[in-house]
Every structure is written in C-alpha cells, then in structure tokens.
Motif scaffolding. Sequence first.
Motif, short mmCIF file in Angstrom:
data_model
loop_
_atom_site.label_atom_id
_atom_site.label_comp_id
_atom_site.label_asym_id
_atom_site.label_seq_id
_atom_site.Cartn_x
_atom_site.Cartn_y
_atom_site.Cartn_z
N GLN A 1 10.52 -8.90 18.80
CA GLN A 1 10.71 -7.68 18.03
C GLN A 1 10.18 -6.47 18.80
N GLN A 2 8.98 -6.60 19.37
CA GLN A 2 8.38 -5.49 20.08
C GLN A 2 9.19 -5.10 21.31
N ALA A 3 9.68 -6.09 22.04
CA ALA A 3 10.45 -5.81 23.25
C ALA A 3 11.74 -5.06 22.92
N VAL A 4 12.47 -5.52 21.90
CA VAL A 4 13.73 -4.88 21.53
C VAL A 4 13.46 -3.51 20.90
N GLN A 5 12.42 -3.42 20.12
CA GLN A 5 12.07 -2.14 19.51
C GLN A 5 11.74 -1.10 20.57
N ASP A 6 10.96 -1.48 21.57
CA ASP A 6 10.62 -0.54 22.64
C ASP A 6 11.87 -0.10 23.40
N LEU A 7 12.80 -1.03 23.60
CA LEU A 7 14.06 -0.68 24.27
C LEU A 7 14.83 0.35 23.46
N LEU A 8 14.94 0.13 22.17
CA LEU A 8 15.67 1.06 21.32
C LEU A 8 15.00 2.42 21.25
N LEU A 9 13.68 2.42 21.22
CA LEU A 9 12.95 3.70 21.21
C LEU A 9 13.20 4.48 22.48
N THR A 10 13.28 3.77 23.60
CA THR A 10 13.56 4.42 24.88
C THR A 10 14.89 5.17 24.84
N HIS A 11 15.83 4.64 24.08
CA HIS A 11 17.16 5.24 24.00
C HIS A 11 17.31 6.14 22.77
N GLY A 12 16.21 6.42 22.11
CA GLY A 12 16.25 7.35 20.99
C GLY A 12 16.91 6.80 19.75
N THR A 13 16.92 5.51 19.57
CA THR A 13 17.55 4.91 18.40
C THR A 13 16.72 5.23 17.14
N PRO A 14 17.35 5.80 16.10
CA PRO A 14 16.60 6.06 14.87
C PRO A 14 16.26 4.75 14.15
N ASP A 15 15.16 4.78 13.42
CA ASP A 15 14.71 3.60 12.68
C ASP A 15 14.68 2.37 13.59
N ALA A 16 14.02 2.53 14.75
CA ALA A 16 14.06 1.49 15.78
C ALA A 16 13.47 0.17 15.28
N THR A 17 12.46 0.23 14.43
CA THR A 17 11.85 -1.01 13.93
C THR A 17 12.85 -1.83 13.14
N ILE A 18 13.51 -1.18 12.17
CA ILE A 18 14.51 -1.87 11.35
C ILE A 18 15.70 -2.28 12.20
N ALA A 19 16.12 -1.40 13.10
CA ALA A 19 17.27 -1.71 13.95
C ALA A 19 16.99 -2.94 14.81
N ALA A 20 15.79 -3.03 15.36
CA ALA A 20 15.43 -4.20 16.17
C ALA A 20 15.47 -5.47 15.34
N GLN A 21 14.92 -5.40 14.14
CA GLN A 21 14.94 -6.57 13.25
C GLN A 21 16.37 -7.00 12.95
N ASP A 22 17.21 -6.02 12.64
CA ASP A 22 18.59 -6.33 12.28
C ASP A 22 19.36 -6.91 13.46
N LEU A 23 19.19 -6.31 14.63
CA LEU A 23 19.93 -6.78 15.80
C LEU A 23 19.51 -8.19 16.20
N ILE A 24 18.22 -8.47 16.11
CA ILE A 24 17.73 -9.82 16.43
C ILE A 24 18.27 -10.82 15.41
N ALA A 25 18.22 -10.46 14.12
CA ALA A 25 18.70 -11.37 13.08
C ALA A 25 20.20 -11.60 13.22
N LEU A 26 20.95 -10.54 13.47
CA LEU A 26 22.39 -10.65 13.62
C LEU A 26 22.75 -11.55 14.80
N SER A 27 22.14 -11.28 15.94
CA SER A 27 22.44 -12.05 17.15
C SER A 27 21.99 -13.49 17.01
N ARG A 28 20.78 -13.69 16.50
CA ARG A 28 20.25 -15.05 16.37
C ARG A 28 21.11 -15.86 15.41
N GLY A 29 21.52 -15.24 14.31
CA GLY A 29 22.34 -15.96 13.34
C GLY A 29 23.65 -16.44 13.94
#
Length: 209
Positions: free
Chosen positions: A147-175
Amino acid sequence: MSAEMKQPATANSRLHARKRPLQRRSAATVSVMLEAAARILEQHGLAGFNTNLVAQRAGVSIGSLYQYFPGKEALLAALIRDARSDLLASVQQVCAQSGLLETQLQALIRAAVTHQLQRPQLMRHLEYAELMLPLDQETNALNQALQQAVQDLLLTHGTPDATIAAQDLIALSRGMIDSAGLAGETDAAALERRVLRAVRGYILSGHAT
C-alpha cells in the motif's frame, strides 16, 4: 559459536526455520530443500505434501531437513515468505523509478501477473496454504508495505485521494489476478492487458490528474 544461527523461540515456532544458514554450503542446502518442496507442491498439491517427500527429492536425510525446518508448516511458510518477498521487491523497484504513471502502473501489473503465473500451480497451492497458517501479522505487514509503495507512486504523480486510490488499485488488480490464477489461466500477456484496461479505466474516471 556455531556457524548456524538458531532462531529464537516464538509462539509460532512451527512456522519458522530452526536455524538460519550462514555458510554458503548450508544456504545452498536450504535452497535445494525449498525448491524440492515447491516442486512437490506443484506435482502433488497440499494433500501429497510431506517432509519425507521433500527430503527424498532434495537428496538429504530427514534428520538434515529437521535441522532447519521443524515440519511441513515451516516449509510452506518459508515458500510463502519467499514469494511475498519477491513480489514486494519487484513492486518497490518499479515504484522507485521515474516515468509516466501509466507506464509505471503497467510495470506493476506485469510484476504482479508474473508473480502469479510464472509458477501458477505453486502459487495456487501457496494461496490455499496461507489460509491454513497463522500468518495474519505478516500478511498485514506485506499489505501495508505494498500500500505504501503504490501510494507514494501515486502521490508523486499528483493523484488525488492517493491513499484510497492505492487501496482500490491493489484490490482491483489482486482480485483479477488471483481469480485468473485460481481459474488456471496461463496467458500472462492477455491477463496483463485486461488488468491494465481496468486500472486505466479507474485512473481515467477522475482519480488522477
């Protein structure tokens, strides 16, 4: 002092190696044991997995195996930890690089798909083994690190709500990836394209600039 370092006793000692090999020769022996365990899982599954078969396949005595692993649970836990470590290292490596967000997300998906489908039968059996072993604390630590690694990546690119976005992207991909693995899919490129389409749709829906 012995060249082999004994592991401290814990509440879950059956899930840990009895000692950690420090010499090159003993480390190689442990690697052979773990590869033998992986191959037996691939061929016989959890129902046919036992320490006698592992020792026989590895070409070591059962006593030598027990010097390192107290039982089959410790072997399974070691295989799970190795797989998790490889995945986390790949994810952190991608996230530490620079580049376009979509390029990095594709690299993350490729790493996750490779992790699942490089040895699909092994991963399938290890996923079932995870449900049987008390590894919740280690699982939580892994999920937090991912979660931290993906969140930091998204923050680097200015992604809004990076914490939630990281959770969602990991859950989506993992599923999607786990489901494909359990279904016996072997076409890594096709799976990667499907997951990328889903991730791209999520990002384009307004969760990235």
